[in-house]
Write a protein that holds these residues in place. Structure first.
Motif, PDB file in Angstrom:
ATOM      1  N   ALA A 229       0.919  -1.078  -0.228  1.00  0.00           N
ATOM      2  CA  ALA A 229      -0.367  -0.178   0.083  1.00  0.00           C
ATOM      3  C   ALA A 229       0.542   1.524   0.294  1.00  0.00           C
ATOM      4  N   ILE A 230       2.108   1.300   0.626  1.00  0.00           N
ATOM      5  CA  ILE A 230       2.723   2.483   0.844  1.00  0.00           C
ATOM      6  C   ILE A 230       4.017   2.433  -0.101  1.00  0.00           C
ATOM      7  N   ALA A 231       4.396   3.528  -0.979  1.00  0.00           N
ATOM      8  CA  ALA A 231       5.467   3.217  -1.496  1.00  0.00           C
ATOM      9  C   ALA A 231       6.983   3.421  -0.864  1.00  0.00           C
ATOM     10  N   PRO A 232       7.918   2.888  -0.669  1.00  0.00           N
ATOM     11  CA  PRO A 232       9.317   3.254   0.164  1.00  0.00           C
ATOM     12  C   PRO A 232       9.519   4.915   0.091  1.00  0.00           C
ATOM     13  N   PRO A 233      10.134   5.263   1.414  1.00  0.00           N
ATOM     14  CA  PRO A 233      10.574   6.650   0.670  1.00  0.00           C
ATOM     15  C   PRO A 233      11.521   7.685   0.174  1.00  0.00           C
ATOM     16  N   HIS A 234      11.553   8.213  -1.286  1.00  0.00           N
ATOM     17  CA  HIS A 234      12.260   9.098  -1.709  1.00  0.00           C
ATOM     18  C   HIS A 234      13.425   9.564  -2.031  1.00  0.00           C
TER      19      HIS A 234
END
Length: 342
Positions: free
Chosen positions: A292-297
């Motif tokens: 559900a959540i994309a890793p931080p970039h």
């Protein structure tokens, strides 16, 4: 067993409850990167201690100010606001405020991105529609004399303005039915110009749409500047480094008691993003919210984490010395990699 006479009392250590820095496992044992580091430091200094799990950052800081706790460990970032209340040790972890957003992979999201991109190139689309109408009318004007012919060619000639527009659309989309074709020299000359020009227009429209959809997807998951957060529905844990960052940038956000609750709000569509320390966001996005959540970039504001201490604590100098030795060892770096990756 009772301590020997003259033995100092155990240190009271507050563990800020944020994975993967500090917390309890299913068996009730304390675990986390900061807990493991503290155990090595305490062993090096021969300190006895008692760990207490604390769920709110403000309770950790208040406890240190009142000397309820001797040390605070966990996801405690060094910030100017906290430096006014407590002291900090030698840095324990590299960190920084970062933002995460929901993954956008479903069909509805794709249509939304396409619609948003089409809206951004609306002027180009309007220009193409106007050209289609103009070319269609011009083709009819050049070919109108053939409408009166009784030959078999007249059936495939452009005999009205709407047939001209139809021919222009068919030609532009490279469908080429061939049911309507120009018969005059002027009409065929216009057809050549429109064939070449429509190739340029279609390629221009396609590249613009793809570029804007790509930018929208990337910007939807990447935040490296404050402007990337403007206009988004944001959340942060109360008194966290993310909350302090948003307060400093004067951005509105919803407050949460803990990070999992904030991320649940993003996963359910109630928020667009959450700002917190990058290590905690990476860990939870990889373990609990992988679908559900994309890793931080990228990092909004680089920072360091450290153990928090009361002001003028006598533990600071020996603690700094032990942290310098322990954190530089290859053994500790391999342990740290198990939490955050190499």
């Amino acid at each position: 067993m009772a301590a020997e006479p003259g033995t100092p009392p155990p240190l009271h250590v507050a563990v800020y409850d944020v994975e993967p820095y500090g917390g309890r496992d299913r068996d009730g044992l304390f675990t986390g990167a900061s807990v493991d580091l503290w155990r090595r430091v305490a062993e090096d200094r021969h300190w006895r201690y008692e760990l207490t799990l604390v769920s709110r950052m403000d309770d950790v800081l208040s406890g240190l100010e009142r000397h309820t706790y001797d040390v605070g460990i966990g996801a405690i970032t060094i910030t100017p606001e906290r430096l006014a209340r407590v002291d900090f040790s030698y840095p324990t972890h590299r960190s920084g405020a970062a933002a995460v957003f929901a993954k956008r992979t479903d069909a509805a999201s794709a249509f939304y991105d396409y619609g948003a991109a089409a809206g951004e190139v609306g002027l180009l689309i309007v220009a193409i529609l106007v050209l289609l109408a103009v070319i269609g009318v011009l083709m009819w004007w050049f070919e109108r004399s053939r409408a009166k012919d009784s030959t078999s060619e007249a059936a495939s000639a452009v005999t009205s303005w709407h047939e001209g527009v139809y021919w222009a659309v068919v030609t532009m989309t490279t469908v080429g039915y061939g049911d309507k074709t120009p018969k005059t020299h002027l009409g065929r000359g216009l057809a050549v110009v429109w064939m070449v020009g429509s190739l340029v227009l279609v390629s221009l429209l396609t590249t613009n749409l793809i570029a804007r959809i790509t930018v929208s997807r990337v910007e939807g998951m990447v935040a490296n500047r404050t402007s990337d957060l403007t206009g988004k529905r944001l959340g942060a844990v109360s008194a966290s480094s993310g909350a302090e960052y948003l307060d400093g940038q004067h951005l509105a956000y919803q407050r949460f008691e803990n990070l999992p609750d904030a991320l649940n709000a993003v996963a359910s569509g109630k928020l667009d993003g959450v700002v917190n320390s990058i290590g905690a966001l990476q860990y939870l996005a990889r373990t609990r919210f992988t679908d559900a959540i994309a890793p931080p970039h990228g990092v909004l504001a680089p920072a360091y984490m450290a153990f928090a201490l009361p002001m003028d604590s006598v533990l600071k100098r020996p603690l700094d010395r032990a942290l310098t030795i322990v954190s530089a060892s290859p053994e500790w770096r391999s342990v740290e990699d198990t939490y955050f990756g190499p």
